[in-house]
Design a protein around this motif. Structure first.
Motif, PDB file in Angstrom:
ATOM      1  N   SER A   1      47.331  44.414  48.902  1.00  0.00           N
ATOM      2  CA  SER A   1      47.970  45.093  49.401  1.00  0.00           C
ATOM      3  C   SER A   1      47.102  46.074  50.013  1.00  0.00           C
ATOM      4  CB  SER A   1      49.276  46.099  48.632  1.00  0.00           C
ATOM      5  OG  SER A   1      48.009  45.983  47.500  1.00  0.00           O
ATOM      6  N   CYS A   2      47.165  47.485  50.790  1.00  0.00           N
ATOM      7  CA  CYS A   2      46.503  48.404  51.201  1.00  0.00           C
ATOM      8  C   CYS A   2      45.830  49.100  50.111  1.00  0.00           C
ATOM      9  CB  CYS A   2      47.469  49.076  51.368  1.00  0.00           C
ATOM     10  SG  CYS A   2      46.655  47.997  53.612  1.00  0.00           S
ATOM     11  N   LEU A   3      46.733  49.318  48.141  1.00  0.00           N
ATOM     12  CA  LEU A   3      46.399  50.012  48.079  1.00  0.00           C
ATOM     13  C   LEU A   3      44.597  49.845  47.251  1.00  0.00           C
ATOM     14  CD1 LEU A   3      49.309  49.132  45.160  1.00  0.00           C
ATOM     15  CD2 LEU A   3      48.489  51.728  45.964  1.00  0.00           C
ATOM     16  N   GLN A   4      44.181  48.538  47.428  1.00  0.00           N
ATOM     17  CA  GLN A   4      43.197  47.839  47.084  1.00  0.00           C
ATOM     18  C   GLN A   4      42.612  48.475  48.687  1.00  0.00           C
ATOM     19  OE1 GLN A   4      45.074  44.444  46.124  1.00  0.00           O
ATOM     20  NE2 GLN A   4      43.787  44.004  45.006  1.00  0.00           N
ATOM     21  N   TYR A   5      42.289  49.721  49.570  1.00  0.00           N
ATOM     22  CA  TYR A   5      41.847  49.404  51.137  1.00  0.00           C
ATOM     23  C   TYR A   5      41.054  49.405  50.341  1.00  0.00           C
ATOM     24  CZ  TYR A   5      41.472  54.507  49.028  1.00  0.00           C
ATOM     25  OH  TYR A   5      41.631  55.508  48.100  1.00  0.00           O
ATOM     26  N   TYR A   6      39.841  49.599  49.550  1.00  0.00           N
ATOM     27  CA  TYR A   6      38.361  50.013  49.234  1.00  0.00           C
ATOM     28  C   TYR A   6      37.998  49.320  49.977  1.00  0.00           C
ATOM     29  CZ  TYR A   6      39.459  48.306  44.722  1.00  0.00           C
ATOM     30  OH  TYR A   6      40.356  47.438  43.736  1.00  0.00           O
ATOM     31  N   LEU A   7      38.747  47.859  49.671  1.00  0.00           N
ATOM     32  CA  LEU A   7      37.823  46.298  50.320  1.00  0.00           C
ATOM     33  C   LEU A   7      37.679  46.489  52.282  1.00  0.00           C
ATOM     34  CD1 LEU A   7      39.090  43.774  47.789  1.00  0.00           C
ATOM     35  CD2 LEU A   7      37.243  44.849  47.741  1.00  0.00           C
TER      36      LEU A   7
ATOM     37  N   LYS B   1      42.329  42.451  54.949  1.00  0.00           N
ATOM     38  CA  LYS B   1      42.696  40.778  54.762  1.00  0.00           C
ATOM     39  C   LYS B   1      43.986  40.621  53.281  1.00  0.00           C
ATOM     40  CE  LYS B   1      41.185  36.039  55.238  1.00  0.00           C
ATOM     41  NZ  LYS B   1      40.369  34.417  55.364  1.00  0.00           N
ATOM     42  N   LEU B   2      45.060  40.209  53.766  1.00  0.00           N
ATOM     43  CA  LEU B   2      45.557  40.468  52.144  1.00  0.00           C
ATOM     44  C   LEU B   2      46.072  38.816  52.441  1.00  0.00           C
ATOM     45  CD1 LEU B   2      47.933  42.588  52.905  1.00  0.00           C
ATOM     46  CD2 LEU B   2      46.249  43.213  52.342  1.00  0.00           C
ATOM     47  N   GLN B   3      46.665  38.516  50.963  1.00  0.00           N
ATOM     48  CA  GLN B   3      46.745  37.166  50.644  1.00  0.00           C
ATOM     49  C   GLN B   3      47.706  37.634  49.379  1.00  0.00           C
ATOM     50  OE1 GLN B   3      43.812  34.295  49.467  1.00  0.00           O
ATOM     51  NE2 GLN B   3      45.788  32.530  49.542  1.00  0.00           N
ATOM     52  N   LEU B   4      48.783  37.490  49.479  1.00  0.00           N
ATOM     53  CA  LEU B   4      49.701  37.164  48.529  1.00  0.00           C
ATOM     54  C   LEU B   4      50.220  36.536  47.826  1.00  0.00           C
ATOM     55  CD1 LEU B   4      52.935  38.697  51.448  1.00  0.00           C
ATOM     56  CD2 LEU B   4      50.776  40.113  50.284  1.00  0.00           C
ATOM     57  N   THR B   5      49.905  35.715  47.851  1.00  0.00           N
ATOM     58  CA  THR B   5      49.733  34.338  46.554  1.00  0.00           C
ATOM     59  C   THR B   5      49.217  33.663  46.730  1.00  0.00           C
ATOM     60  OG1 THR B   5      51.961  33.036  47.610  1.00  0.00           O
ATOM     61  CG2 THR B   5      52.583  34.841  46.307  1.00  0.00           C
ATOM     62  N   PRO B   6      48.509  32.933  46.455  1.00  0.00           N
ATOM     63  CA  PRO B   6      47.256  31.492  46.076  1.00  0.00           C
ATOM     64  C   PRO B   6      47.737  30.798  47.656  1.00  0.00           C
ATOM     65  CG  PRO B   6      47.703  32.438  43.841  1.00  0.00           C
ATOM     66  CD  PRO B   6      48.467  32.709  44.657  1.00  0.00           C
TER      67      PRO B   6
ATOM     68  N   ALA C   1      56.993  40.237  48.487  1.00  0.00           N
ATOM     69  CA  ALA C   1      56.165  40.192  47.191  1.00  0.00           C
ATOM     70  C   ALA C   1      56.595  41.104  46.681  1.00  0.00           C
ATOM     71  CB  ALA C   1      55.143  39.760  47.828  1.00  0.00           C
ATOM     72  N   ALA C   2      56.687  42.539  46.801  1.00  0.00           N
ATOM     73  CA  ALA C   2      57.078  43.572  46.151  1.00  0.00           C
ATOM     74  C   ALA C   2      57.456  44.837  46.351  1.00  0.00           C
ATOM     75  CB  ALA C   2      55.390  44.159  45.897  1.00  0.00           C
ATOM     76  N   ILE C   3      58.008  45.352  45.789  1.00  0.00           N
ATOM     77  CA  ILE C   3      58.663  47.054  45.819  1.00  0.00           C
ATOM     78  C   ILE C   3      58.532  48.196  47.255  1.00  0.00           C
ATOM     79  CG2 ILE C   3      60.861  48.948  45.557  1.00  0.00           C
ATOM     80  CD1 ILE C   3      61.946  46.893  43.231  1.00  0.00           C
TER      81      ILE C   3
END
Length: 481
Positions: A266-272, A279-284, A341-343
């Protein structure tokens, strides 16, 4: 098909015929049998005898009226004609309904064809523009190549010189440093030009060495990343094998804290992110995709101009369209994957053509799958504490299925809200907002329902200048990430 008036007229005619037959059946005209040939009589004598017989033998008063069984047949026939008339009226009503639906279908197909023609024209224009730019680029490149060849010589000769120079540099790098013999020592009267050429060659060789070193470092970094992932997997497996009552107690082995290098979810890791793109990958097991981040918010819709046409079909809204660096819609498939994947909570930012900005927020937000027609299945409490507030114009749409110009899934029985609003969305009957409508840069104050409107912010007739729709995961687990 015979109409009701003709059936009634036929029934009346048949009734009259039956009545006449009944009267004829009831008359007592009995002809005596002929035993011998009748005598020859003159016409005057016949008329005299008939007149005498009719005067002399009146009808007896005690004669019983004849029984007519055709009355029952006439009644049954009348009933059947009434039933046929009723069926005829019903069939006519059904034909009228079918004609109306066919007219609606023709209008719908005409609108779709107009939309497809507009999209085809837009695509053709862009293709022509691209071909024109390509031709200009080719001509410019040809001119540059010609000027380069005139200045520096033919291309093949230059490439050969470059290869020979690179080989010489690699030999110089790999050669061990040793003192030069006395006979090869530079003479005192050597020119400064030779010294400059030797220094340039050494600098080029050093640049080549640095490049190869950088590539080696990158390869080592990738190996370290893979090794770290393997260590993390092993650590999780070991963590599962330890009994729960030993974790955190004295004497229990402490697990080393390795850096978390798993893909972003998610964009909670916007520092990346790089320039706001992550680039997001919700599940492996799931496929990765790119999103636009505004801080820790994931942007799912951005509208600020009329460059992108939002009057599109189901497939476009399913996969998404536009440019993440400009106007775009993320796509219903990705939006369903994110909200499953999340609320998430929802935030919408509005701006009118006078520069006034307003906000609308909802505590929870999620949509269903394509099998369910992507319904707005979860829409939480309206956040009235946001200031300035745009008001709540989305709760009316809660639970509605998604509709496009070629897939009518709204609750309007005699209309298509997507065609009426020139866009798409979660329409009920039809709605109090239309953020996926047409962009009106001219006459925006009187654009009507086809424009981008939010009923509680500037009303239905005002088409807004900017709209940004964002979601953010909530909960402790996502916050820790």
């Amino acid at each position: 098909m015979m109409c009701a008036a003709q059936l009634k007229a036929m029934a009346i005619g048949i009734a009259c015929i039956l009545a006449a037959i009944c009267v004829c059946e009831g008359s007592s005209l009995v002809e005596p049998p002929m035993t011998q040939a009748p005598p020859t009589l003159s016409p005057a004598h016949v008329r005299s005898r008939l007149r005498t017989n009719f005067r002399a033998s009146p009808v007896s008063a005690t004669t019983t009226p004849p029984r007519c069984e055709y009355k029952e047949l006439m009644t049954n026939l009348h009933d059947r004609v009434g039933i046929l008339a009723t069926l005829d009226e019903d069939q006519r009503h059904r034909l009228e309904v079918i004609d109306k639906k066919l007219d609606q279908l023709v209008d719908s197909n005409a609108a779709r064809m107009e939309s497809l023609k507009a999209q085809q024209l837009n695509f053709q224009q862009r293709l022509d523009s691209f071909e024109h730019i390509q031709r200009l680029s080719r001509s410019t490149l040809d001119e540059l190549k010609g000027e380069t060849d005139l200045t520096l010589g033919p291309r093949r000769v230059r490439e050969l010189k470059q290869k020979l120079s690179n080989r010489r540099k690699m030999k110089d790098i790999s050669r061990s440093v040793r003192s030069a013999p006395q006979q090869y020592a530079p003479l005192p009267n050597s020119s400064a030009g030779n010294i400059d050429i030797s220094l340039t060659d050494r600098l080029d060789a050093l640049a080549t060495l640095l490049t190869s070193t950088a590539l080696s470092v990158r390869t080592v970094q990738e190996d370290v990343f893979k090794l770290t992932q393997a260590i993390n997997r092993q650590r999780r497996l070991s963590h599962r094998r330890v009994p729960p009552n030993l974790i955190g107690q004295p004497g229990a082995a402490a697990f080393p804290a390795y850096p978390r290098l798993s893909p972003a979810t998610s964009c909670l890791q916007y520092y990346l992110s790089v320039q706001g793109i992550l680039k997001l990958q919700l599940t492996p097991e799931s496929e990765s995709f790119y999103v636009a981040c505004d801080g820790d918010w994931t942007v799912i819709l951005n509208r600020s101009s009329d460059e992108i046409n939002f009057e599109r079909g189901w497939l476009d809204y399913k996969d998404g369209f536009g440019n993440l660096a400009g106007d775009f819609f993320i796509g219903l498939n990705k939006l369903h994957a994110l909200t499953s994947a999340a609320i998430h909570e929802l935030r919408i930012v509005f701006e009118d053509f006078d520069g006034h900005v307003a906000y609308a927020g909802y505590s929870t937000f999620a949509i269903g799958s394509e099998r369910e027609l992507y319904p707005l299945s979860l829409l939480g409490r309206f956040q009235s504490d946001l200031s300035p507030s745009a008001g709540d114009s989305l709760s009316y749409h809660a639970g509605a299925k998604f509709s496009t110009i070629d897939s009518d899934n709204d609750n309007c029985l005699d209309c298509s809200c997507a065609q009426r609003y020139k866009g798409a969305g979660w329409f009920n009957n039809c709605g109090t907002s239309n953020i996926l409508g047409q962009y009106h840069q001219q006459n925006y104050a009187k654009a009507g329902e086809s424009g981008i409107f939010w009923d509680t912010f500037q009303g239905k007739d005002y088409s807004l200048r900017r709209v940004r729709m964002m979601i953010r995961p909530i909960g402790e687990e996502e916050a820790r990430r």
